[in-house]
Each structure stands twice: as structure tokens, then as C-alpha cells.
Design an enzyme around this catalytic site. Structure first.
Site, PDB file in Angstrom:
ATOM      1  N   LYS A 188       0.864  -1.186   0.000  1.00 55.59           N
ATOM      2  CA  LYS A 188       0.000   0.000   0.000  1.00 55.59           C
ATOM      3  C   LYS A 188       0.902   1.238   0.000  1.00 55.59           C
ATOM      4  O   LYS A 188       1.479   1.590   1.028  1.00 55.59           O
ATOM      5  CB  LYS A 188      -0.923   0.001   1.219  1.00 55.59           C
ATOM      6  N   CYS A 218      13.873  32.313  32.276  1.00 51.76           N
ATOM      7  CA  CYS A 218      13.994  33.521  33.097  1.00 51.76           C
ATOM      8  C   CYS A 218      14.596  33.277  34.469  1.00 51.76           C
ATOM      9  O   CYS A 218      14.921  34.233  35.189  1.00 51.76           O
ATOM     10  CB  CYS A 218      12.629  34.186  33.257  1.00 51.76           C
TER      11      CYS A 218
END
Length: 674
Positions: free
Chosen positions: A118, A414
């Protein structure tokens, strides 16, 4: 070098040159066995072009020079398939396959089957009239596709003229060879462009390029696997089997799959499927399963067709390919909502057609549940053959150097503390700093995105420049920018600055629905934002809404309601909303129902529509009181299907949900586009 006699007539020389160029093009592009140098081929091709220009009276639409000769299109025209291009029913185990074979056996005890790979590509139909290719079309929804003839002609393994004057329609699967996919991705990486996800998506995108020159560069290929309509013989001979049909298609110059077998016994069929699966890496193309088709054409007619799938064939889908590799490291990224997401850095491994070196690990619970340690051998697969994911670790391969992973206690962006709400059951670890640079940058990208405020030209690089230079600290700052400030930035000029300022100004009138979505409230997507805007009409009213009022909205639960109330009680968010209002950003709903004909209806959009974008189609539905959802359920009223519709269309068929195309949607909206 071409030795065509200079004494030949122009018509004869053209005929010979076309034959030679076509022959050598096939040897190079299809057989990968060139017989002449690139220079000699180029000179022969140039001679053919010159001769065709000098003698337009001998024009031939099947000349090799017409492989890439069309002008870019404005759009693809629709093609209605004379024979419906059905899909196949999928089976995912040998037990399910056995049930199919037993059902056929009960009717046809001597049945034999063609078992074929396939191909993982894009289904198309090719229409020939008098032996000449006249139309190539995508499958679309099986009934209506798109005319991609110009791009189809760029595929060298598709004959432009057949050796016999046949009127036929054949079906095939267009794919991108792995070698071409890897080459293109290497080139895109060197140029700093986004990489293509996988060969199937790359093939689909290439075939739908409006400029055939781009499609030609993608070096697509095809396997033809079925006769849809017409006779393959001039005398009208009717084949008795699928195998006979494929053999005849190959005689006519089409490329057909060679790795197919004609089998009858259930165990033999299973063994060949296993064999094909074991060779997935050896093929020059991707496969995602095996097709099992009844070989007798007469017996196919006996079994007949279902609503959307034939009763005489199934597709066996292989489970996701899984391979072991080493987990080198785990990195942590911060998303726009502050969530810290771990990602695996892997020793590169070949998987489902591409090389994988990274995979998401989702969250710390995911890592713990699978017992994953740094340095582990892990099993990797691609979910849906697309997204790499780690299935688990292989403890028996540990040598004592492995070590556990711990989420950072501080944000890697941060440096502020991170937290996790254990009581809520949420797995996410979040940065507690709402001004975190990583969050801010991604939040601004989201704010400017197409479905939010749609600020054209405000991409990640410009946002980083604006943040790095201190020109903005949040979304509200965008509306105080001046053109001269932007023009002074690297790689920006006066015209670019003027365009960006104009785009920012236009976004002021985007309306409440887009603004709510742009604010990036957790668990509030486009559908929820539209519901909020439709119910409360102003930003102030949304901010003042109680949890109880929010839970009254359709599809709103307490978690979403709590996210909204929490957002509008945070001082920084209150200040941002006030500054946006002061900057002239429209905080009222601009959605005014044209009528209420779609009231109470839910639509799901899937595939590419011929003339409307997804956003435009959604707007038409919402303006008439309807709702657009992202997934198909029993609550869905209609599925609007375009070209290359996928699993949503399949789900609609399973649930018996009505499907419509763009033309029907426009008719229902009362719009005449004829």
C-alpha cells in the site's frame, strides 16, 4: 550528442527528437540508468525546443517539452469523477483480516487475491482520450477532485501518449521517493527553510502547487494500480482478472507495483504481508500497509460495493514502526502559556521514511510512567507515521551509567521558580513569571498570528528584534510603535516598516472574537473565543462573567471557566486589556448574524476547499448563527469536505453524518458564485 540527419524534414526530425528525448528522460528519471551525459541530453532538448519554436505547425501536446510548460494557475478547477474513487476499509490485525477472508470464502470458496504494497502517497486519476493524456485529477472526496494536469505532466513515469489510441481512465498513487525527500530536506535545511514532515505530505503539497515548475523540481513518481473506466484493448477485449489488467497497464507504459503476489490460502496471504512489512526500509518509497484485492473482476461484481468502500478488498495497516536508539539528553522548552515541555535528544535513527533525532516527552509524568532515564536505550515510533514519540525504555540494556531525569526547579528561560498544581491532577510544570521572555515571545507570535489579530509581517524574527531593543514589552506596546523606530532595525527598511505599521493599524478593528483568542487564555481556542464574544459582546462583560455564567455556554466546563476568570483577575492581564482598549483596539463583537439559518447546527471543515480558506468558510457559517468544531462527533450536523479530506471524512461516514462540498455550503448560505 544527437546525430539526427540534417537532411531530414522538420516534421521527421521533430518526431525523432521527441522519441529520443522521451527515451533518455525515462532512462534518467524513471530507470535511474542514464545512457548519455547531462550535457548531451541538454543539447538534444535545446535542439528540440528550437525546432518546435521554428515550426509551430508541427506542435504536439505530448512532446517531452510539455512536461513543464504551463503557466502558474490562479486556482485548481474542479473535476467530477466519472467513476467514484472509493477508499478501502482498513484492518489492523490478522484476526480482522481473517474475518474479511472468511466472509469472501463463504460466497466464493475458490477466491484468489492480489496482495500488494500500500503506497503511502496521494491517489489520482489519469484520463486518456485517443491515447493522449488530457486530465489528471486528485481524488478529493472521491466524487469531486481538483484538476492538476499541469503537475501530473511533470511526472516522467506517466506516459503523455499511449502506444494505442485508447479512451481510458486509470487510477494511481503519486508519491515522493525517499531519496528525493531527503535531498530536498537537506537543501531546505541549508537554506534555513522549514523541513517537510514526511514524503506523503511532501508529495501531496507538491502536486497541489499552482506553479508546475515547483512540482517538477519535486521529482514525484507514481504507481498505477487500477483501470477505472474504458477498455485497455483496441478490440474491446474484457479482462477477467486484476492481474491481467495490471500486466496490460505495464505493456502500455504505466509503472505498476512489482512486489505483488497472487495468493489464495489465508496463511500465505499473511506471510506475504509480513514479508512486505519486513522490507519497508528496502523500498525506494514509503508504504503504510498492504492491499488485499479479490483478483477476479467478475467475482468483484458479485460481492459489490458498500456505501464508501468495496466489499472485495481491504487494506491491512501496519502498526507504527518501532526502533531502539539511545537517549542522549533531555532538553526543556518554555511554551507561551508557561508550560515547561521536556524533549528527547536521540541518536539519529531511521523511522518510517525519515531520520529522527528528537521526540517530545510531554511532561514529567510521561517520563516516570515509562521509566525513562538519561542514557537509556529507548523505543521510538512515529504516531500516525508522522510525529516521533518514545514508547518506553529497555531496562535490560542498562549498564549502570544511566541517571534519572528531574524537571528544573527554575525556569530555563527567566530563572524564576516553577510550580505544579498537584491537587488539580495537572501534569504540567509552569513558570510562575508572567513576564518570562520565552512566554512573552511566543505569546506575541500567537497574538499576531493569522487566526488571531492577523498582523501580517510580524513574525518571530521581528518580534525578537522588537523585544531585544526594548521597543515592546507586551502586545499593547505594538500599537504605539512608529515607522521610524522599525525602519532603524536590522534588515528593515522604510517600506517594510510602513507595511508593518499598516498591518498593526488594521488589526485594531479585528473584533472581540479574534482579540479573546489572541490573548492566549489557557484552554480558550477559536471556538471558545467565538462563544464568549457571541454571548457577552464586549471585553468588559467577558471579564466580569462568573464561573456559573461561563459554564452555561455550550461545551464549556469548569476547567475552561476557571481559566477565563483567573485570567481576568490577574492584575497584569487587567492592565494589558485596559491598555489595548486605550490604544484603540476594538473590544466589542463585530460578528452580527446575517440570519439564523444555521442556528443550532455544528459544522466541521476538512480538506482544502476550491475557493474558500478555512477561515472564510468558518466566517460564513458563524455569520449565519452556526458553529464550527474541530472534530466530528454525533453532535455534528454537516461535514464540509474539500480535496484531500482525511480522517474527519472517514469518521463522518462511520457516524452517518451528512457531507457537503463548498458549492453546497455556498448554496445553503444563499451565495451564488456561478
Amino acid at each position: 550528442m544527437d546525430k539526427t540527419s540534417s537532411t531530414a524534414s522538420p516534421a521527421e526530425e521533430l518526431r525523432r527528437l521527441r522519441e529520443k528525448v522521451a527515451y533518455h528522460a525515462k532512462k534518467y528519471y524513471v530507470d535511474d540508468a542514464p545512457e548519455i551525459s547531462d550535457y548531451d541530453y541538454d543539447m538534444m532538448y535545446r535542439r528540440l525546443l528550437d525546432l518546435e519554436q521554428a515550426h509551430p505547425e508541427f506542435a504536439d501536446p505530448t512532446s517531452p517539452t510539455h512536461r513543464v510548460g504551463g503557466k502558474p494557475l490562479d486556482k485548481f478547477e474542479k473535476v467530477t469523477h466519472a467513476v467514484k474513487m472509493n477508499s478501502l476499509s482498513d484492518v489492523f490485525s490478522f484476526d480482522e483480516l481473517g474475518e474479511f477472508l472468511d466472509r469472501v470464502l463463504a460466497v466464493l470458496p475458490d477466491a484468489s487475491y492480489s496482495v500488494e504494497p500500500k503506497i503511502d502517497g496521494l491517489s489520482v486519476s489519469l484520463i486518456y482520450r485517443g491515447g493522449v493524456l488530457v486530465t489528471g485529477a486528485t481524488r478529493g472526496d472521491g466524487i469531486v477532485g481538483e484538476d492538476v494536469t499541469q503537475n501530473i505532466k511533470t511526472i516522467f513515469s506517466i506516459p503523455l501518449r499511449l502506444p494505442e489510441p485508447l479512451d481510458i481512465t486509470v487510477r494511481g498513487e503519486v508519491y515522493m521517493p525517499r531519496s528525493v525527500f531527503n535531498m530536498l530536506n537537506e537543501k531546505r535545511e541549508a537554506e534555513g527553510k522549514p523541513l517537510m514532515a514526511n514524503p506523503r505530505n511532501a508529495a501531496a503539497g507538491s502536486l497541489r502547487q499552482l506553479d508546475p515548475r515547483i512540482a517538477a523540481e519535486r521529482r514525484l513518481d507514481i504507481f498505477v494500480f487500477n483501470l477505472q473506466e474504458g477498455s485497455l484493448w483496441v478490440d474491446g477485449h474484457a479482462p477477467v482478472s486484476h492481474t491481467e489488467t495490471l500486466d496490460r497497464l505495464a505493456e502500455l507504459g504505466f509503472t505498476t507495483v512489482q512486489e505483488r503476489k497472487l495468493l489464495s490460502a489465508k496463511q500465505d496471504i499473511i506471510e506475504h504481508i509480513k514479508y512486505l512489512g519486513s522490507r519497508r526500509d528496502d523500498f525506494a518509497y514509503d508504504i503504510d500497509g498492504a492491499v488485499i484485492k479479490l483478483d477476479s473482476l467478475e467475482w468483484r461484481r458479485v460481492l459489490g460495493e458498500g456505501t464508501n468502500t468495496p466489499k472485495w478488498a481491504v487494506a491491512y495497516k501496519y502498526p507504527p514502526e518501532t526502533k531502539p536508539t539511545r537517549l542522549i539528553d533531555i532538553t526543556v522548552a518554555v511554551g507561551r502559556t508557561g508550560v515547561l515541555t521536556p524533549a528527547a535528544v536521540l541518536e539519529p535513527v531511521r523511522l518510517a521514511g525519515t531520520t529522527v533525532s528528537r521526540a517530545t516527552l510531554h511532561n514529567i509524568d510521561f517520563i516516570r510512567e515509562r521509566g525513562i532515564m538519561l542514557g537509556d536505550t529507548v523505543l521510538v515510533r512515529k504516531a500516525g507515521d508522522i510525529i516521533p514519540e518514545i514508547v518506553g525504555s529497555v531496562p535490560e540494556k542498562r549498564d549502570g551509567t544511566e541517571r534519572p531525569f528531574r524537571m528544573p526547579e527554575r525556569c530555563p528561560s527567566c530563572g524564576e521558580p516553577v510550580s505544579r498544581d498537584e491537587d488539580s491532577g495537572e501534569a504540567a510544570v509552569r513558570c510562575t513569571n508572567s513576564a518570562c521572555p520565552a512566554q512573552l515571545s511566543r505569546s506575541l507570535e500567537h497574538f499576531a498570528s493569522k487566526n488571531a489579530m492577523n498582523i501580517e509581517g510580524l513574525g518571530p524574527q521581528i518580534i525578537e528584534l522588537l523585544l531585544d531593543t526594548g521597543l515592546i514589552t507586551d502586545a499593547a506596546d505594538l500599537y504605539s510603535l512608529r515607522a521610524e523606530q522599525i525602519a532603524a532595525l536590522d534588515r528593515m527598511g522604510e517600506q517594510s516598516a510602513a507595511n508593518l505599521i499598516a498591518a498593526i493599524d488594521r488589526s485594531r478593528s479585528a473584533g472581540l472574537e479574534r482579540l479573546i483568542y489572541a490573548l492566549g487564555i489557557r484552554n480558550v481556542g477559536e471556538v471558545a473565543a467565538a462563544s464568549l464574544a457571541g454571548r457577552f459582546r464586549t471585553l468588559d462583560a467577558c471579564a466580569a462573567a462568573t464561573t456559573e455564567e461561563l459554564c452555561e455556554l455550550e461545551d464549556f466546563g469548569k476547567i475552561t471557566a476557571d481559566c477565563i476568570t483567573e485570567f481576568f483577575t490577574h492584575p497584569q492581564n487587567i492592565a494589558l486589556c485596559r491598555r489595548l482598549t486605550d490604544a484603540g483596539v476594538l473590544t466589542e463583537s463585530v460578528a452580527r448574524a446575517v440570519d439564523t439559518r444555521f442556528a443550532g447546527m455544528t459544522f466541521v471543515l476538512t480538506g482544502s476547499l476550491p475557493t474558500l480558506t478555512r477561515s472564510e468558510a468558518s466566517a460564513l457559517i458563524k455569520e449565519r448563527g452556526g458553529k464550527c468544531a474541530g472534530s466530528v462527533s454525533k453532535k455534528t450536523t454537516f461535514v464540509v469536505a474539500g480535496a484531500d479530506a482525511g480522517s474527519k471524512l472517514t469518521k463522518a461516514h462511520e457516524l452517518d453524518i451528512p457531507t457537503i462540498d463548498e458549492a453546497e455550503l455556498l448554496r445553503m448560505c444563499g451565495i451564488d458564485k456561478s
